[in-house]
Design a protein around this motif. Structure first.
Motif, short mmCIF file in Angstrom:
data_model
loop_
_atom_site.label_atom_id
_atom_site.label_comp_id
_atom_site.label_asym_id
_atom_site.label_seq_id
_atom_site.Cartn_x
_atom_site.Cartn_y
_atom_site.Cartn_z
N SER A 1 -97.86 45.81 -1.67
CA SER A 1 -99.19 46.24 -1.22
C SER A 1 -99.34 46.12 0.29
O SER A 1 -100.17 46.80 0.88
CB SER A 1 -100.28 45.42 -1.91
OG SER A 1 -100.34 45.74 -3.28
N LEU A 2 -98.52 45.28 0.89
CA LEU A 2 -98.54 45.10 2.34
C LEU A 2 -97.48 45.94 3.05
O LEU A 2 -97.25 45.77 4.25
CB LEU A 2 -98.33 43.61 2.68
CG LEU A 2 -99.43 42.68 2.18
CD1 LEU A 2 -99.02 41.23 2.35
CD2 LEU A 2 -100.74 42.96 2.90
N GLY A 3 -96.82 46.83 2.29
CA GLY A 3 -95.79 47.68 2.88
C GLY A 3 -94.45 46.98 3.06
O GLY A 3 -93.59 47.48 3.78
N ARG A 4 -94.27 45.86 2.40
CA ARG A 4 -93.03 45.08 2.52
C ARG A 4 -92.20 45.25 1.25
O ARG A 4 -91.82 44.29 0.58
CB ARG A 4 -93.39 43.62 2.80
CG ARG A 4 -94.10 43.45 4.15
CD ARG A 4 -94.81 42.13 4.31
NE ARG A 4 -93.94 40.97 4.19
CZ ARG A 4 -94.39 39.71 4.21
NH1 ARG A 4 -95.70 39.47 4.37
NH2 ARG A 4 -93.55 38.70 4.08
N ASP A 5 -91.92 46.52 0.94
CA ASP A 5 -91.26 46.87 -0.31
C ASP A 5 -89.85 46.28 -0.45
O ASP A 5 -89.47 45.87 -1.54
CB ASP A 5 -91.19 48.39 -0.48
CG ASP A 5 -92.57 49.00 -0.62
OD1 ASP A 5 -93.44 48.38 -1.26
OD2 ASP A 5 -92.78 50.11 -0.08
#
Length: 169
Positions: free
Chosen positions: A131-135
């Protein structure tokens, strides 16, 4: 609380799937009836109510209840339920747009004593990270959690998981 109460709570939760989306309030009322048997300041009361709100689609209502359960010492009363509360609170925080707080809450759980909730910690933390773009970090956690359950390729998957966050590993 005593074993009889815990058994009745478990029995109530075993019926959860009998309640469709339109009857979430009925399920919450069932849990509230059981919670009413507890002392008013019981962390278990707040935890069970949080779980009921969360499971019926109301993360926003669950968050303050999980926080209260933890603040009142749920982890001291039951380490297992305390850890569950942290996992579920993190998931609810993500659902209401506060994934960063979920990451902060769950990251220390990676170093907590191991139990059957380890994979849930990693799964919820992975969702918060995503969700924070830290896939890549999230995928690394999920692959690391999956690796021990595979009939083969455990070493390969564990290495791939490490390489996602540390290409020099």
């Amino acid at each position: 609380m005593n074993a009889d109460w815990e058994e009745r709570v478990a029995a109530a939760w075993a019926t959860f799937d009998d309640y469709d989306e339109d009857h979430g309030a009925d399920f919450r009322a069932l849990i509230d009836t059981l919670v009413a048997e507890l002392p008013a300041d019981s962390p278990l009361a707040f935890f069970e109510q949080a779980c009921a709100w969360d499971s019926t689609g109301h993360s926003d209502r669950a968050v303050p209840l999980y926080r209260e359960a933890l603040a009142r010492g749920l982890g001291e009363e039951s380490q297992y339920k305390g850890r569950r509360a942290k996992i579920q609170l993190s998931s609810s925080l993500r659902n209401i747009g506060q994934a960063e707080e979920g990451v902060k809450l769950l990251t220390p759980e990676l170093d907590a004593p191991s139990d059957e909730l380890d994979d849930a910690v990693r799964g919820c933390l992975a969702l918060c990270l995503s969700s924070l773009g830290r896939d890549r970090e999230g995928l690394s956690l999920v692959l690391g959690a999956l690796a021990p359950h595979l009939p083969r390729y455990q070493r390969s998957m564990a290495n791939y998981a490490r390489l996602l966050t540390d290409p020099d590993a």
